[in-house]
Design an enzyme around this catalytic site. Sequence first.
Site, mmCIF file in Angstrom:
data_model
loop_
_atom_site.group_PDB
_atom_site.id
_atom_site.type_symbol
_atom_site.label_atom_id
_atom_site.label_comp_id
_atom_site.label_asym_id
_atom_site.label_seq_id
_atom_site.Cartn_x
_atom_site.Cartn_y
_atom_site.Cartn_z
ATOM 1 N N CYS A 153 0.829 -1.207 0.000
ATOM 2 C CA CYS A 153 0.000 0.000 0.000
ATOM 3 C C CYS A 153 0.863 1.257 0.000
ATOM 4 O O CYS A 153 1.421 1.640 1.043
ATOM 5 C CB CYS A 153 -0.929 -0.005 1.214
ATOM 6 S SG CYS A 153 -1.980 1.462 1.327
ATOM 7 N N CYS A 159 -0.444 4.038 2.263
ATOM 8 C CA CYS A 159 -0.178 3.808 3.678
ATOM 9 C C CYS A 159 1.277 4.081 4.038
ATOM 10 O O CYS A 159 1.574 4.655 5.090
ATOM 11 C CB CYS A 159 -0.504 2.355 4.056
ATOM 12 S SG CYS A 159 -2.113 1.763 3.495
ATOM 13 N N ASP A 160 2.206 3.636 3.190
ATOM 14 C CA ASP A 160 3.612 3.579 3.588
ATOM 15 C C ASP A 160 4.554 4.471 2.796
ATOM 16 O O ASP A 160 5.743 4.560 3.128
ATOM 17 C CB ASP A 160 4.112 2.123 3.469
ATOM 18 C CG ASP A 160 3.331 1.176 4.369
ATOM 19 O OD1 ASP A 160 2.879 1.622 5.436
ATOM 20 O OD2 ASP A 160 3.178 0.000 4.008
#
Length: 319
Positions: free
Chosen positions: A145, A148-149
């Site tokens: 992701c 997300c990261d």
Amino acid sequence: MPEVREVVILGSGPAGLTAAIYTARASLDPLVIEGEPSSTGDQPGGQLMLTTEVENFPGFPQGMMGPELMMNFRQQAERFGAELKTEKATKVDLSERPFRVWIGDPEAADPTYLTKSIIVATGATSLMLDLPNEQRLLGHGVSTCATCDGFFFRDHDIAVVGGGDSALEEATFLTKFAKSVTVIHRRDELRASRIMQDRAFANPKISFLWNSQVVDVVGEQSVERIEVENLQTKERSSLAVTGLFVAIGHRPNTDLFKGQLDMKDNGYLITQSPSTRTNVEGVFACGDVQDDIYRQAITASGSGCAAAIDAERWLEAEE
């Protein structure tokens, strides 16, 4: 026969546990079937249990570890009276009410649970490369992701595996942070839409490694490099990257509902927007099991809230 529950929630990620919090506060005594740690695609706590630091969930300005965040969800649901079972549903029968849910032997004559309503929150599973060190380094340089990261890879050299829209979307997003992004694809042409290809080709930070596959991820505590094989020449080389984003797709965990609930061609459940209702009265779906666009913890939680409210109102109307 077992007692008839008001609501059974299948899944315990952000969507399922948010639904549990709301239905418990509505005095519906929800039963949450969490899944089992050993079950593929049925991880209790959802995909955040495989994530390290979560920085984009509102309310935690310093960030929080994924497993810790999900434990907080769980404790909050239990505080209001939700019952959680760490077990896997092996069969559901939605052909008549009360609905029937089996745990263990799906051929057993009697179901394990009976329920007036069901909230499906079984999520989706990221497709992985099945490399020796992939799971060990998941959350330590290996990610599924970018949203997300990506922030953690500012000024890093990173790689993205895949050739579809998802891969190019991830790669393009990652250029906001990374020094360079290498897209690794098994073929010599992309499957992505033309507009996504044009954007990627025009981005100076993105380069392509064609006819290639990742065969190993190397690193002790975090990703240090990846080993890549050229599928035509069989030659292997090392690529010095600190991040590997796997973007080869997701598989919704909908096998239980085939032939019973309407699905898109890609297997995701269809809900009657703007509600979370499915084609079966009394069955609601929330989170990544019906979301093939956003796939974020916060959007999953929001739809879990909606499913709980939809279920509560539907039960009231039925009674």
